[in-house]
Each structure stands twice: as C-alpha cells, then as structure tokens.
Design an enzyme around this catalytic site. Structure first.
Site, PDB file in Angstrom:
ATOM      1  N   GLY A  15      10.244  11.675 -21.557  1.00  0.00           N
ATOM      2  CA  GLY A  15       9.488  10.253 -21.848  1.00  0.00           C
ATOM      3  C   GLY A  15       7.979  10.643 -21.362  1.00  0.00           C
ATOM      4  O   GLY A  15       7.172  11.211 -21.027  1.00  0.00           O
ATOM      5  N   GLU A  34      11.442  13.163 -28.565  1.00  0.00           N
ATOM      6  CA  GLU A  34      10.899  12.211 -29.058  1.00  0.00           C
ATOM      7  C   GLU A  34       9.362  12.004 -29.608  1.00  0.00           C
ATOM      8  O   GLU A  34       8.713  12.136 -30.510  1.00  0.00           O
ATOM      9  CB  GLU A  34      10.105  10.665 -28.762  1.00  0.00           C
ATOM     10  CG  GLU A  34      11.856  10.150 -28.482  1.00  0.00           C
ATOM     11  CD  GLU A  34      12.050   9.058 -27.346  1.00  0.00           C
ATOM     12  OE1 GLU A  34      12.190   7.709 -28.650  1.00  0.00           O
ATOM     13  OE2 GLU A  34      11.540   9.349 -26.827  1.00  0.00           O
TER      14      GLU A  34
END
Length: 503
Positions: free
Chosen positions: A268, A293
């Site tokens: 993250g 991501e």
C-alpha cells in the site's frame, strides 16, 4: 500543441476545456481516469466545477455521479466537491474536501474493492456510463491512445461510455509509449477464459487503449503535471515496523517457506511501506519483483539499485521528487515497469496464482485479527478499502501494519472489537506495530488474541486489553471468541466522548 494528436479526425474535434465541460449535463454518470493522483484529467473537471458553480448561483440543480480508478487530486475530486457537484462517488477517494462532504452525509459514496469496479460496470450494476473523461499521452495515426501515468479502469470507461472526452496531456512524457500492457481478453460469465499471465513481467496485451473515434465528442489539449503528495521520510515507528517485518521475512527464508527472491511484492501507499522497501535494499535482497497497484518512490530506488528486477502496477504514486527522478530516467524505467489495467493489477486469481506478499496499512485491528482499514470509530470514512482486500484474501502472506497508537497516544490501534471490519480474521496472517510482530497463522481465536496483546499492543494499553480479554474469557456468552458485548466498543465510545480511549 497538436503534434500529440496524429489522427486527422480526432484532431478536428479539438476544443477548450470549457466547451468540453458544456457537453456534460446534470444527472449524468461520468467515468474519469485517474489512480492515486496520477493520470487524471486536469482541465475538464475544473471547467465543469466552474459550470456547476454558475448553475447553482442561478438556483439550478447540477450534480453528477463520478467513477474513477481510485483517488485523483484537487483538480478533480477537490474541485467538484467544493462545487457541491457530486451526487455519487466510487470506488475510492483521499481528498479532504470530498471526505468532509461524505462524512457530513452530503453525497453518497460507495467504497469497494478495486478489482470489482470494471466487472461491475460490465455487469450493468451502476447503470449506463454517459461520458468518459480520460487523460492520454498521445493519439497515433490509427486512433490508438497512448495511456498516461495510470491505466486504472480506462479500458472499461472507453468501451462502456456512450461518449468520450479525451485530454491529451503534453506534460506526460512521450517515452511512456510502450510501458503499458492493456489486456483485451476478458469476457463476461459464462464465457471467461484463463488469463495467460504466470509471471509478474509477462506481457499479455497491447501497449495502447482502443477507442471508437465516432464516440469521441471532444479532445482537449493540456500541459499540466500530476499532483502527488510530498514524500515524508519514515519516522522512528515506521522504521521499527519495517525492522520487525524484515526480520520475519528473513526467518521465512531460513525456514524455506520463501526463497531469497521472496515472492512478488504488493505494498500500500505510505511511509511504513516505503520504510519496508528501503529496508529490503539494506538487507541485501536482489532480483525481486513486484505485482502491485502503484509504483512509489521506494520502488524507483529499488529498481535503480537492482534490488527490484521489475515492477507491475496500474499507476504511479510519486512525490514531486519521485516524478523528477522518473522523468529524468524514463527510458531506464520503461524497460522495468509494466502498467496494466486495474482489473489485471488487482485480479484476485492472479494474486493467488503469483503468490504475492501483501503489505498494507490499517486503522485498527481487534484481538482476534479483524482489521478496519477505512473508518474512524466505525462511522467516519478515511479513504477506502482500495485494493487491500483484493490482495489480503488471496496473498501467500497477508500483512497489516500500523503504529500501535495514534493521536499522540490517545488512540490504540489494538482494540477489543474492531468498530468496522474490512478484512476478517480469516484473511489476516501477520500484524505488525512498532512494538512487535504477531504471526497469527495456525492459531485459534484465543491464541491470536494473546499473541496480539503480547506482541503488538502499546504498553500504555496492554493492561487494559489483557483485563478485557481475561474477563471476557470468564464471562463471555461463548468462549470460542470471547467478548463482553456490553463494553466491546466502549473504547470507541470513550474516544468519541472524550477524545481519548484511555480510562
């Protein structure tokens, strides 16, 4: 500026941002590009916000539904929120103005797994997409779109929208051409086929986005940078959390459960994960990969030093200094970074197939390992679940990290019962605070509770947690997952009333 628009028909559709914004009407569902402050449209949302302000000044109602890949920036979420122009927002946000209005109940917000957004749109769960507003780097002679610094849900937006507005951003470097991998092999059930990706660096798609030129109603030229947050060096707590996690990974390598190349990393955004990434280099790891991501500053550094061999993501999340580094060495990074659609970067099947090590932040965790990553006191949204759930449930290792306290020690991140649950105890393997690391694998609920108290709780709150747990073990209605239902959320109530969880 039209050297970036090489398709003759689309060159004829150039207009100002104000003219393009005039094509968006009240009540529309507008899908926009953007993922963690990268690749979002810069001009049309601001022009649209100004138009909404003018309509409201005339006493006219003007609100739209806004869909994106993830969070954007002040020019989009902030501008539309300040104009009170959003009726519904999904799937993720991080703008303070928008957050304030969501928590005031002024608009509806759907917080959801990022891997679900594209397929739910295809399933028709959100209704028709009226307009897509998508930033691209360039348009070639055949009408192919060179994606910019994020891909996100742009493939789906371009396919599903009735009409398309393109922002061609000259600030985005030409050298992004070739960095992207857009997979067009997805299908709706029951016609789905296996995705042919077995390594993080596999390329299974195309470097461009497709778009029917007849759907394009406007092309707006811009030259504006992505706006990301400054990089804050990791504090002492973040470094200590990183140390605990790195010691754990080294232990897993010694036990033979991981190789010296670990497994594809997912992290993250934030100081803690940047501290972990920095620690990987200092610990001597080499030839690692990432299937994640976002590309953060720490990953650029690891790529440059050879710690990371390659990184697969859907977007960048860089500080201004990180952006400067990327732009100065874009040719180097283009060979080591693959940007995919978020339905690929966050695909649960791929996460499980590759065996990712998922490292994400949290707001709080309860005694049994249920993690809240989105809500303060169970009611006030911070940002959203983002992609953490896509990875946590399917990862080879699922790690959640946080300092043990917040608000100068007034709040404990270890609580008797989580006030909101995003990740159940079944999806959480490892908890890390600056106090220590709790490996929860293979433990029953009461064993998990004692380990979390012993290893992760702050000393100021550890006696309170132990007292609650001991009494719950004696007095709980059931003894499998002991709770005192009358006081399980009393810590949160005390915080709401007094500003502190302390007795």
């Amino acid at each position: 500026m039209s050297d970036r628009i090489r398709h003759a028909g689309l060159r004829e559709k150039r207009m100002s941002a104000e003219q393009a914004a005039a094509l968006i009407h009240p009540g529309m569902t507008v899908a926009m590009s953007g993922f963690t402050g990268a690749g979002y449209p810069k001009a049309v949302p601001q022009a649209l916000a100004a138009r909404i302000d003018e309509a409201h000044a005339r006493g006219e109602a003007f609100r739209i539904n806004v869909m994106t890949g993830a969070s954007t920036a002040p020019e989009l979420d902030g501008a539309l929120a300040r104009a009170h122009g959003i009726e519904l927002r999904l799937p993720y946000q991080s703008d303070p103005n928008l957050r304030e209005r969501i928590n005031a109940g002024e608009l509806n917000y759907i917080d959801m797994h990022l891997s679900h957004v594209a397929q739910y749109t295809w399933f028709g769960y959100f209704g028709a997409v009226d307009v897509a507003v998508v930033e691209v780097t360039a348009i070639d002679e055949a009408g192919h779109l060179v994606p910019s610094s994020s891909v996100g849900n742009n493939k789906t937006w371009l396919e599903q929208a009735d009409k398309v507005i393109l922002e061609v951003n000259h600030w985005q470097p030409d050298a992004l051409d070739g960095m992207h991998d857009v997979y067009y092999g997805t299908a709706l059930p029951p016609n789905r086929k296996p995705i042919p990706l077995v390594h993080p660096d596999d390329r299974i798609g195309e470097p461009y986005l497709r778009c029917d030129p007849d759907k394009v109603i406007a092309v707006v030229e811009t030259s504006a940078p992505d706006r990301n947050s400054p990089f804050t060096p990791p504090d002492a707590a973040s470094k200590q959390i990183a140390t605990h996690l790195l010691d754990f990974l080294a232990h897993e390598v010694r036990r033979g459960r991981l190789t010296p190349q670990l497994l594809p990393l997912q992290s993250g955004v934030g100081n803690i994960t940047n501290a972990v990434l920095a620690g990987l280099g200092e610990a001597g790891y080499r030839d690692l990969t990432a299937f994640t991501e976002v590309i953060q500053d720490g990953m650029l550094d690891l790529l440059k030093r050879g710690v990371l061999r390659m990184a697969s993501a859907t977007s960048f999340s860089l500080s201004p200094e990180g952006i400067d580094e990327f732009l100065a060495n874009v040719d180097f990074y283009r060979d080591r970074i693959v940007l995919r659609t978020q339905e690929m970067s966050n695909h649960p099947e791929l996460v499980r197939r590759l065996g990712c090590i998922a490292m994400n932040g949290m707001i709080e965790v309860d005694l049994y390992g249920n993690v809240n990553s989105t809500h303060v006191a169970g009611t006030k949204i911070m940002n959203g679940i983002g992609g953490s759930g896509d990875f946590a449930r399917n990862a080879y290792l699922s790690v959640f990290m946080s300092p043990s306290t917040a608000k100068n020690g007034a709040i404990s991140s270890i609580v008797p019962m989580a006030s909101h649950v995003d990740h159940t105890e079944h999806d959480v393997m490892v908890i890390v605070t600056e106090q220590g690391l709790a490996d929860l694998r293979g433990l029953a609920p009461r064993q998990r509770a004692q380990r979390i108290i012993d290893q992760c709780a702050h000393p100021d709150f550890r006696p309170m947690l132990q007292d609650y747990f001991d009494r719950a073990c004696r007095e709980s209605f059931g003894k499998h997952t002991p709770h005192l239902l009358g006081e399980a959320l009393s810590w949160h109530q005390r915080f709401v009333e007094t500003g502190s969880m302390r007795m």
